[in-house]
Motif scaffolding. Structure first.
Motif, mmCIF file in Angstrom:
data_model
loop_
_atom_site.group_PDB
_atom_site.id
_atom_site.type_symbol
_atom_site.label_atom_id
_atom_site.label_comp_id
_atom_site.label_asym_id
_atom_site.label_seq_id
_atom_site.Cartn_x
_atom_site.Cartn_y
_atom_site.Cartn_z
ATOM 1 N N ALA A 112 0.828 -1.211 0.000
ATOM 2 C CA ALA A 112 0.000 0.000 0.000
ATOM 3 C C ALA A 112 0.862 1.261 0.000
ATOM 4 O O ALA A 112 0.625 2.200 -0.767
ATOM 5 N N GLY A 113 1.879 1.273 0.847
ATOM 6 C CA GLY A 113 2.748 2.434 0.933
ATOM 7 C C GLY A 113 3.520 2.675 -0.353
ATOM 8 O O GLY A 113 3.679 3.820 -0.792
ATOM 9 N N GLY A 114 4.015 1.603 -0.968
ATOM 10 C CA GLY A 114 4.777 1.735 -2.211
ATOM 11 C C GLY A 114 3.950 2.324 -3.330
ATOM 12 O O GLY A 114 4.425 3.202 -4.070
ATOM 13 N N PHE A 115 2.703 1.882 -3.459
ATOM 14 C CA PHE A 115 1.842 2.399 -4.527
ATOM 15 C C PHE A 115 1.473 3.862 -4.272
ATOM 16 O O PHE A 115 1.591 4.709 -5.158
ATOM 17 N N ILE A 116 1.054 4.169 -3.060
ATOM 18 C CA ILE A 116 0.634 5.529 -2.730
ATOM 19 C C ILE A 116 1.802 6.510 -2.827
ATOM 20 O O ILE A 116 1.645 7.662 -3.220
ATOM 21 N N GLY A 117 3.004 6.032 -2.501
ATOM 22 C CA GLY A 117 4.160 6.918 -2.507
ATOM 23 C C GLY A 117 4.849 7.045 -3.854
ATOM 24 O O GLY A 117 5.809 7.826 -3.980
ATOM 25 N N THR A 118 4.375 6.331 -4.891
ATOM 26 C CA THR A 118 5.060 6.344 -6.188
ATOM 27 C C THR A 118 5.183 7.731 -6.810
ATOM 28 O O THR A 118 6.266 8.114 -7.270
ATOM 29 N N PRO A 119 4.114 8.548 -6.880
ATOM 30 C CA PRO A 119 4.268 9.876 -7.496
ATOM 31 C C PRO A 119 5.333 10.730 -6.811
ATOM 32 O O PRO A 119 6.181 11.333 -7.485
ATOM 33 N N ALA A 120 5.323 10.780 -5.496
ATOM 34 C CA ALA A 120 6.326 11.573 -4.778
ATOM 35 C C ALA A 120 7.713 10.973 -4.952
ATOM 36 O O ALA A 120 8.712 11.702 -5.037
ATOM 37 N N ASP A 121 7.786 9.649 -5.026
ATOM 38 C CA ASP A 121 9.073 8.976 -5.228
ATOM 39 C C ASP A 121 9.654 9.337 -6.595
ATOM 40 O O ASP A 121 10.854 9.583 -6.748
ATOM 41 N N MET A 122 8.797 9.381 -7.594
ATOM 42 C CA MET A 122 9.245 9.731 -8.942
ATOM 43 C C MET A 122 9.800 11.153 -8.983
ATOM 44 O O MET A 122 10.871 11.406 -9.554
ATOM 45 N N ILE A 123 9.100 12.093 -8.376
ATOM 46 C CA ILE A 123 9.568 13.480 -8.346
ATOM 47 C C ILE A 123 10.866 13.576 -7.557
ATOM 48 O O ILE A 123 11.785 14.325 -7.916
ATOM 49 N N ASN A 124 10.970 12.801 -6.496
ATOM 50 C CA ASN A 124 12.189 12.777 -5.691
ATOM 51 C C ASN A 124 13.389 12.341 -6.537
ATOM 52 O O ASN A 124 14.445 12.981 -6.523
ATOM 53 N N VAL A 125 13.228 11.259 -7.296
ATOM 54 C CA VAL A 125 14.306 10.762 -8.162
ATOM 55 C C VAL A 125 14.690 11.814 -9.204
ATOM 56 O O VAL A 125 15.866 12.092 -9.438
#
Length: 291
Positions: A112-125
Protein backbone atom coordinates in the motif's frame (compact mmCIF):
# COMPACT_ATOMS: atom_id res chain seq x y z
CA UNK A 1 11.24 -2.95 31.40
CA UNK A 2 9.04 -0.20 32.83
CA UNK A 3 5.86 1.48 31.71
CA UNK A 4 7.47 3.02 28.62
CA UNK A 5 7.97 -0.42 27.10
CA UNK A 6 4.20 -1.01 27.23
CA UNK A 7 3.28 2.07 25.21
CA UNK A 8 2.15 1.64 21.60
CA UNK A 9 2.90 3.86 18.62
CA UNK A 10 0.29 6.11 17.09
CA UNK A 11 -0.39 5.48 13.41
CA UNK A 12 1.41 8.60 12.15
CA UNK A 13 4.60 8.25 14.21
CA UNK A 14 6.39 6.29 11.47
CA UNK A 15 5.86 9.00 8.86
CA UNK A 16 7.06 11.74 11.20
CA UNK A 17 10.11 9.70 12.24
CA UNK A 18 10.97 8.85 8.62
CA UNK A 19 10.67 12.50 7.56
CA UNK A 20 13.03 13.50 10.37
CA UNK A 21 15.52 10.83 9.30
CA UNK A 22 15.25 11.94 5.66
CA UNK A 23 16.37 15.45 6.60
CA UNK A 24 19.60 13.94 7.95
CA UNK A 25 20.31 11.40 5.20
CA UNK A 26 19.08 13.20 2.06
CA UNK A 27 22.57 13.90 0.62
CA UNK A 28 23.36 10.17 0.76
CA UNK A 29 20.09 9.35 -0.98
CA UNK A 30 20.91 11.87 -3.71
CA UNK A 31 24.34 10.31 -4.31
CA UNK A 32 22.74 6.85 -4.47
CA UNK A 33 20.35 8.01 -7.21
CA UNK A 34 23.24 9.49 -9.20
CA UNK A 35 25.19 6.23 -9.08
CA UNK A 36 22.15 4.15 -10.04
CA UNK A 37 21.31 6.25 -13.10
CA UNK A 38 24.90 6.13 -14.38
CA UNK A 39 25.21 3.62 -17.23
CA UNK A 40 28.84 4.10 -18.16
CA UNK A 41 31.98 4.70 -16.13
CA UNK A 42 32.70 4.32 -12.47
CA UNK A 43 32.57 6.85 -9.69
CA UNK A 44 32.95 6.55 -5.95
CA UNK A 45 30.63 8.08 -3.41
CA UNK A 46 33.27 10.54 -2.24
CA UNK A 47 34.35 11.57 -5.74
CA UNK A 48 30.77 12.18 -6.83
CA UNK A 49 30.02 14.23 -3.70
CA UNK A 50 33.17 16.30 -4.22
CA UNK A 51 32.26 16.97 -7.85
CA UNK A 52 28.74 18.14 -6.95
CA UNK A 53 29.98 20.42 -4.16
CA UNK A 54 32.78 21.86 -6.32
CA UNK A 55 30.53 22.56 -9.30
CA UNK A 56 27.27 23.57 -7.62
CA UNK A 57 27.87 24.14 -3.92
CA UNK A 58 26.96 22.29 -0.73
CA UNK A 59 23.25 23.08 -1.01
CA UNK A 60 23.11 21.03 -4.24
CA UNK A 61 23.36 17.93 -2.02
CA UNK A 62 19.90 18.84 -0.75
CA UNK A 63 18.29 19.07 -4.19
CA UNK A 64 14.84 17.55 -4.06
CA UNK A 65 14.52 17.64 -0.26
CA UNK A 66 10.88 18.77 -0.51
CA UNK A 67 10.13 15.72 -2.68
CA UNK A 68 11.96 13.45 -0.25
CA UNK A 69 9.85 14.76 2.63
CA UNK A 70 6.69 14.47 0.54
CA UNK A 71 7.62 10.87 -0.23
CA UNK A 72 8.23 9.94 3.40
CA UNK A 73 4.99 11.60 4.53
CA UNK A 74 3.02 9.58 1.96
CA UNK A 75 4.98 6.33 1.60
CA UNK A 76 6.22 5.83 5.17
CA UNK A 77 3.15 7.20 6.91
CA UNK A 78 1.06 4.66 4.97
CA UNK A 79 3.27 1.62 5.55
CA UNK A 80 4.06 2.33 9.20
CA UNK A 81 0.44 3.32 9.87
CA UNK A 82 -1.05 0.16 8.38
CA UNK A 83 1.59 -2.05 10.03
CA UNK A 84 1.08 -0.52 13.50
CA UNK A 85 -2.72 -0.46 13.23
CA UNK A 86 -2.85 -4.08 12.04
CA UNK A 87 -0.35 -5.24 14.67
CA UNK A 88 -2.35 -3.54 17.43
CA UNK A 89 -5.57 -5.05 16.07
CA UNK A 90 -4.01 -8.53 16.29
CA UNK A 91 -2.40 -7.85 19.69
CA UNK A 92 -4.27 -4.99 21.41
CA UNK A 93 -2.17 -5.17 24.57
CA UNK A 94 1.12 -4.94 22.71
CA UNK A 95 2.11 -8.58 23.20
CA UNK A 96 4.47 -10.21 20.70
CA UNK A 97 2.96 -11.85 17.63
CA UNK A 98 4.56 -14.65 15.54
CA UNK A 99 7.21 -13.61 13.03
CA UNK A 100 5.24 -14.92 10.05
CA UNK A 101 2.34 -12.66 11.03
CA UNK A 102 4.65 -9.66 11.19
CA UNK A 103 6.00 -10.51 7.73
CA UNK A 104 2.46 -10.79 6.35
CA UNK A 105 1.40 -7.48 7.90
CA UNK A 106 4.59 -5.76 6.70
CA UNK A 107 4.04 -7.08 3.16
CA UNK A 108 0.50 -5.69 3.05
CA UNK A 109 1.59 -2.36 4.52
CA UNK A 110 4.56 -2.11 2.15
CA UNK A 111 2.43 -2.76 -0.94
CA UNK A 112 0.00 0.00 0.00
CA UNK A 113 2.75 2.43 0.93
CA UNK A 114 4.78 1.73 -2.21
CA UNK A 115 1.84 2.40 -4.53
CA UNK A 116 0.63 5.53 -2.73
CA UNK A 117 4.16 6.92 -2.51
CA UNK A 118 5.06 6.34 -6.19
CA UNK A 119 4.27 9.88 -7.50
CA UNK A 120 6.33 11.57 -4.78
CA UNK A 121 9.07 8.98 -5.23
CA UNK A 122 9.24 9.73 -8.94
CA UNK A 123 9.57 13.48 -8.35
CA UNK A 124 12.19 12.78 -5.69
CA UNK A 125 14.31 10.76 -8.16
CA UNK A 126 13.96 13.39 -10.90
CA UNK A 127 14.79 16.35 -8.67
CA UNK A 128 17.85 14.60 -7.26
CA UNK A 129 19.08 13.55 -10.70
CA UNK A 130 18.44 16.99 -12.25
CA UNK A 131 21.66 18.57 -11.04
CA UNK A 132 23.87 16.18 -13.01
CA UNK A 133 22.12 16.91 -16.33
CA UNK A 134 23.17 19.68 -18.73
CA UNK A 135 21.27 22.92 -17.97
CA UNK A 136 19.22 22.64 -21.18
CA UNK A 137 18.05 19.11 -20.25
CA UNK A 138 16.99 19.81 -16.67
CA UNK A 139 13.36 19.67 -15.63
CA UNK A 140 13.86 22.42 -13.02
CA UNK A 141 10.95 21.56 -10.75
CA UNK A 142 10.60 24.34 -8.15
CA UNK A 143 9.46 21.94 -5.44
CA UNK A 144 7.65 18.63 -5.05
CA UNK A 145 4.15 19.94 -5.74
CA UNK A 146 5.35 21.84 -8.81
CA UNK A 147 6.88 18.59 -10.06
CA UNK A 148 3.71 16.61 -9.48
CA UNK A 149 1.59 19.23 -11.25
CA UNK A 150 3.94 19.50 -14.23
CA UNK A 151 4.13 15.74 -14.72
CA UNK A 152 0.33 15.62 -14.61
CA UNK A 153 0.05 18.44 -17.17
CA UNK A 154 2.91 17.47 -19.49
CA UNK A 155 2.94 13.67 -19.32
CA UNK A 156 -0.47 12.66 -17.97
CA UNK A 157 -1.70 11.09 -14.76
CA UNK A 158 -0.47 7.61 -15.73
CA UNK A 159 3.09 8.90 -15.84
CA UNK A 160 2.84 9.81 -12.15
CA UNK A 161 2.77 6.08 -11.48
CA UNK A 162 5.67 5.13 -13.76
CA UNK A 163 7.67 2.48 -11.96
CA UNK A 164 4.76 1.68 -9.63
CA UNK A 165 5.22 -2.08 -10.10
CA UNK A 166 8.85 -2.08 -9.05
CA UNK A 167 8.25 0.61 -6.41
CA UNK A 168 5.49 -1.47 -4.83
CA UNK A 169 7.54 -4.68 -4.97
CA UNK A 170 10.53 -2.88 -3.48
CA UNK A 171 8.34 -1.37 -0.75
CA UNK A 172 7.10 -4.84 0.24
CA UNK A 173 10.67 -6.09 0.64
CA UNK A 174 11.76 -2.87 2.33
CA UNK A 175 8.94 -2.99 4.86
CA UNK A 176 9.51 -6.66 5.61
CA UNK A 177 13.25 -6.03 5.99
CA UNK A 178 12.83 -2.97 8.16
CA UNK A 179 9.69 -3.37 10.27
CA UNK A 180 9.32 -7.11 10.79
CA UNK A 181 13.06 -7.73 11.23
CA UNK A 182 13.40 -4.75 13.56
CA UNK A 183 10.66 -6.14 15.78
CA UNK A 184 12.12 -9.65 15.62
CA UNK A 185 15.70 -8.63 16.44
CA UNK A 186 14.50 -6.33 19.23
CA UNK A 187 12.44 -9.14 20.78
CA UNK A 188 15.41 -11.54 20.58
CA UNK A 189 17.73 -9.03 22.24
CA UNK A 190 15.24 -8.31 25.02
CA UNK A 191 14.58 -12.03 25.54
CA UNK A 192 18.31 -12.70 25.95
CA UNK A 193 18.30 -10.89 29.30
CA UNK A 194 21.37 -8.85 28.37
CA UNK A 195 19.51 -5.92 26.85
CA UNK A 196 16.84 -3.48 27.97
CA UNK A 197 14.39 -1.38 25.97
CA UNK A 198 16.88 1.45 25.45
CA UNK A 199 18.93 3.24 22.80
CA UNK A 200 21.52 0.44 22.48
CA UNK A 201 18.84 -2.14 21.72
CA UNK A 202 17.10 0.22 19.28
CA UNK A 203 20.42 0.93 17.52
CA UNK A 204 21.42 -2.73 17.12
CA UNK A 205 17.94 -3.78 15.99
CA UNK A 206 17.60 -0.99 13.45
CA UNK A 207 21.13 -1.42 12.06
CA UNK A 208 20.44 -5.13 11.46
CA UNK A 209 17.09 -4.29 9.86
CA UNK A 210 18.78 -1.72 7.61
CA UNK A 211 21.34 -4.27 6.38
CA UNK A 212 18.64 -6.87 5.66
CA UNK A 213 16.43 -4.32 3.88
CA UNK A 214 19.27 -3.00 1.69
CA UNK A 215 20.25 -6.47 0.50
CA UNK A 216 16.66 -7.47 -0.23
CA UNK A 217 15.71 -4.33 -2.14
CA UNK A 218 18.78 -3.19 -4.07
CA UNK A 219 18.04 -4.87 -7.46
CA UNK A 220 14.48 -3.56 -7.48
CA UNK A 221 15.68 -0.15 -6.28
CA UNK A 222 18.01 0.15 -9.28
CA UNK A 223 15.21 -0.80 -11.71
CA UNK A 224 12.74 1.55 -10.00
CA UNK A 225 15.14 4.48 -10.09
CA UNK A 226 15.90 3.99 -13.78
CA UNK A 227 12.21 3.60 -14.67
CA UNK A 228 11.26 6.80 -12.87
CA UNK A 229 14.13 8.81 -14.33
CA UNK A 230 13.60 7.60 -17.92
CA UNK A 231 12.27 9.84 -20.68
CA UNK A 232 8.86 8.84 -22.09
CA UNK A 233 9.33 5.93 -24.52
CA UNK A 234 12.97 5.33 -23.57
CA UNK A 235 12.15 1.78 -22.47
CA UNK A 236 9.46 -0.30 -24.16
CA UNK A 237 8.53 -2.23 -21.04
CA UNK A 238 9.91 -3.53 -17.76
CA UNK A 239 11.74 -6.41 -19.45
CA UNK A 240 13.51 -3.98 -21.80
CA UNK A 241 14.69 -2.00 -18.78
CA UNK A 242 15.89 -5.16 -17.01
CA UNK A 243 17.83 -6.42 -20.05
CA UNK A 244 19.34 -2.97 -20.60
CA UNK A 245 20.56 -2.88 -17.01
CA UNK A 246 21.71 -6.50 -17.31
CA UNK A 247 24.23 -5.50 -19.99
CA UNK A 248 26.36 -4.25 -17.10
CA UNK A 249 26.46 -7.79 -15.67
CA UNK A 250 24.88 -9.10 -12.44
CA UNK A 251 26.52 -6.35 -10.42
CA UNK A 252 24.64 -3.82 -12.54
CA UNK A 253 21.57 -4.59 -10.42
CA UNK A 254 23.57 -3.66 -7.32
CA UNK A 255 24.91 -0.34 -8.59
CA UNK A 256 25.01 2.09 -5.72
CA UNK A 257 24.86 -0.70 -3.10
CA UNK A 258 27.44 0.91 -0.81
CA UNK A 259 25.81 4.36 -0.82
CA UNK A 260 22.41 2.63 -0.55
CA UNK A 261 23.51 0.94 2.67
CA UNK A 262 25.43 4.00 3.86
CA UNK A 263 22.20 5.94 3.38
CA UNK A 264 19.63 3.30 4.39
CA UNK A 265 21.57 2.13 7.46
CA UNK A 266 21.62 5.57 9.16
CA UNK A 267 18.13 6.34 7.84
CA UNK A 268 16.74 3.13 9.36
CA UNK A 269 18.59 3.73 12.64
CA UNK A 270 17.39 7.33 12.89
CA UNK A 271 13.83 6.41 11.91
CA UNK A 272 13.50 3.79 14.65
CA UNK A 273 15.34 5.89 17.26
CA UNK A 274 12.94 8.78 16.55
CA UNK A 275 9.99 6.37 16.45
CA UNK A 276 10.89 4.82 19.80
CA UNK A 277 11.23 8.26 21.40
CA UNK A 278 7.84 9.29 20.03
CA UNK A 279 6.36 6.02 21.32
CA UNK A 280 7.86 6.38 24.77
CA UNK A 281 6.93 10.02 25.21
CA UNK A 282 3.71 10.39 23.22
CA UNK A 283 2.53 6.82 22.71
CA UNK A 284 -0.72 5.16 23.69
CA UNK A 285 -0.97 3.04 26.85
CA UNK A 286 -2.97 -0.14 26.03
CA UNK A 287 -6.06 -0.72 28.22
CA UNK A 288 -4.66 -3.86 29.84
CA UNK A 289 -1.27 -2.30 30.66
CA UNK A 290 -0.59 -0.71 34.05
CA UNK A 291 -1.32 3.01 34.06
Amino acid sequence: MGGDAKKLSRWYFGGVASAGAACCTHPLDLLKVHLQTQQEGKSSLGRMAATIVRQQGVLALYSGLSASLCRQLSYSTTRFGIYEAAKQAVAPSGEAIPFYQRVALASLAGAAGGFIGTPADMINVRMQNDIKLPPESRRNYKHAFDGLWRVYQEEGVRRLFAGATTATSRAVLMTVGQLSFYDQVKLMLLASGYFEDNLITHFLSSLTAGAVATTMTQPLDVIKTRAMNAQPGEFRNLWHLITYTGKLGPLGFFKGYVPAFVRLGPHTVLTFVFLEQLRKNLGVTPPSAPQ
